[in-house]
Design a protein around this motif. Structure first.
Motif, PDB file in Angstrom:
ATOM      1  N   VAL A  71     -50.411 -20.177  46.330  1.00 47.06           N
ATOM      2  CA  VAL A  71     -50.060 -20.569  47.643  1.00 47.06           C
ATOM      3  C   VAL A  71     -48.819 -20.053  48.018  1.00 47.06           C
ATOM      4  O   VAL A  71     -47.813 -20.142  47.210  1.00 47.06           O
ATOM      5  N   ARG A  72     -48.740 -19.532  49.230  1.00 49.48           N
ATOM      6  CA  ARG A  72     -47.309 -18.920  49.630  1.00 49.48           C
ATOM      7  C   ARG A  72     -47.019 -19.238  51.268  1.00 49.48           C
ATOM      8  O   ARG A  72     -48.360 -19.545  52.001  1.00 49.48           O
TER       9      ARG A  72
ATOM     10  N   HIS B 269     -50.549 -19.336  53.288  1.00 54.22           N
ATOM     11  CA  HIS B 269     -51.706 -18.750  52.761  1.00 54.22           C
ATOM     12  C   HIS B 269     -52.113 -18.904  51.206  1.00 54.22           C
ATOM     13  O   HIS B 269     -51.348 -18.829  50.355  1.00 54.22           O
ATOM     14  N   ALA B 270     -53.245 -19.417  50.819  1.00 59.42           N
ATOM     15  CA  ALA B 270     -53.899 -19.610  49.467  1.00 59.42           C
ATOM     16  C   ALA B 270     -54.950 -18.512  49.329  1.00 59.42           C
ATOM     17  O   ALA B 270     -55.796 -18.071  49.700  1.00 59.42           O
ATOM     18  N   ARG B 271     -54.680 -18.071  47.753  1.00 59.42           N
ATOM     19  CA  ARG B 271     -55.856 -17.487  47.151  1.00 59.42           C
ATOM     20  C   ARG B 271     -56.442 -18.231  45.960  1.00 59.42           C
ATOM     21  O   ARG B 271     -55.687 -18.489  45.100  1.00 59.42           O
TER      22      ARG B 271
ATOM     23  N   GLU C 240     -50.097 -26.765  48.243  1.00 59.10           N
ATOM     24  CA  GLU C 240     -50.968 -26.923  46.999  1.00 59.10           C
ATOM     25  C   GLU C 240     -52.093 -28.007  46.711  1.00 59.10           C
ATOM     26  O   GLU C 240     -52.897 -27.990  45.996  1.00 59.10           O
ATOM     27  N   GLU C 241     -51.322 -29.164  47.019  1.00 57.12           N
ATOM     28  CA  GLU C 241     -52.220 -30.415  46.812  1.00 57.12           C
ATOM     29  C   GLU C 241     -53.733 -30.224  47.600  1.00 57.12           C
ATOM     30  O   GLU C 241     -54.779 -30.632  46.981  1.00 57.12           O
ATOM     31  N   LEU C 242     -53.467 -29.787  48.653  1.00 55.30           N
ATOM     32  CA  LEU C 242     -54.617 -29.792  49.799  1.00 55.30           C
ATOM     33  C   LEU C 242     -55.818 -28.526  49.112  1.00 55.30           C
ATOM     34  O   LEU C 242     -57.001 -28.699  49.187  1.00 55.30           O
ATOM     35  N   VAL C 243     -55.130 -27.455  48.505  1.00 54.32           N
ATOM     36  CA  VAL C 243     -55.812 -26.279  48.212  1.00 54.32           C
ATOM     37  C   VAL C 243     -56.638 -26.783  46.760  1.00 54.32           C
ATOM     38  O   VAL C 243     -57.991 -26.688  46.652  1.00 54.32           O
TER      39      VAL C 243
ATOM     40  N   SER D 213     -45.492 -28.911  53.694  1.00 56.10           N
ATOM     41  CA  SER D 213     -44.537 -28.645  52.637  1.00 56.10           C
ATOM     42  C   SER D 213     -45.616 -27.394  51.654  1.00 56.10           C
ATOM     43  O   SER D 213     -46.655 -27.770  51.821  1.00 56.10           O
ATOM     44  N   LEU D 214     -44.962 -26.659  50.754  1.00 53.90           N
ATOM     45  CA  LEU D 214     -45.459 -25.997  49.858  1.00 53.90           C
ATOM     46  C   LEU D 214     -46.157 -27.109  48.797  1.00 53.90           C
ATOM     47  O   LEU D 214     -47.503 -26.919  48.523  1.00 53.90           O
ATOM     48  N   ASP D 215     -45.676 -28.207  48.564  1.00 52.30           N
ATOM     49  CA  ASP D 215     -46.379 -28.969  47.601  1.00 52.30           C
ATOM     50  C   ASP D 215     -47.583 -29.498  48.260  1.00 52.30           C
ATOM     51  O   ASP D 215     -48.517 -29.803  47.524  1.00 52.30           O
TER      52      ASP D 215
END
Length: 84
Positions: free
Chosen positions: A80-81, A5-7, A57-60, A52-54
């Motif tokens: 992102v979480r 989930h990204a904010r 984050e890269e995609l967001v 993965s989280l990384d």
């Protein structure tokens, strides 16, 4: 894959006028609130599938640069979480 989930928060850069924020500041002042300043922001809540989280984050960050924020007038930040 895992769901994240990204904010993403998009704000005008400091050099740009925020008419909605200024109007709100005036209205709050007229109601006798002592406000220094008011700024507006857009918030996007995005659920995405990533390995993965990384990578999430890269995609967001990529989404923010390519579509969500206008680099001429906007700054953005995101978090992102993992949710699943």
């Amino acid at each position: 894959m895992t769901i994240y989930h990204a904010r993403v928060e998009i704000r005008l850069k400091p050099a740009h006028v925020d008419p909605e924020g200024q109007t709100t500041k005036k209205a709050l002042t007229d109601l006798n609130y002592r406000v220094e300043d008011v700024f507006t922001a857009k918030v996007y809540e995005i659920d995405l599938d990533a390995p993965s989280l990384d990578k999430a984050e890269e995609l967001v960050d990529e989404m923010s640069r390519k579509l969500l924020a206008n680099p001429v007038k906007d700054d953005y930040e995101f978090e992102v979480r993992e949710v699943k």
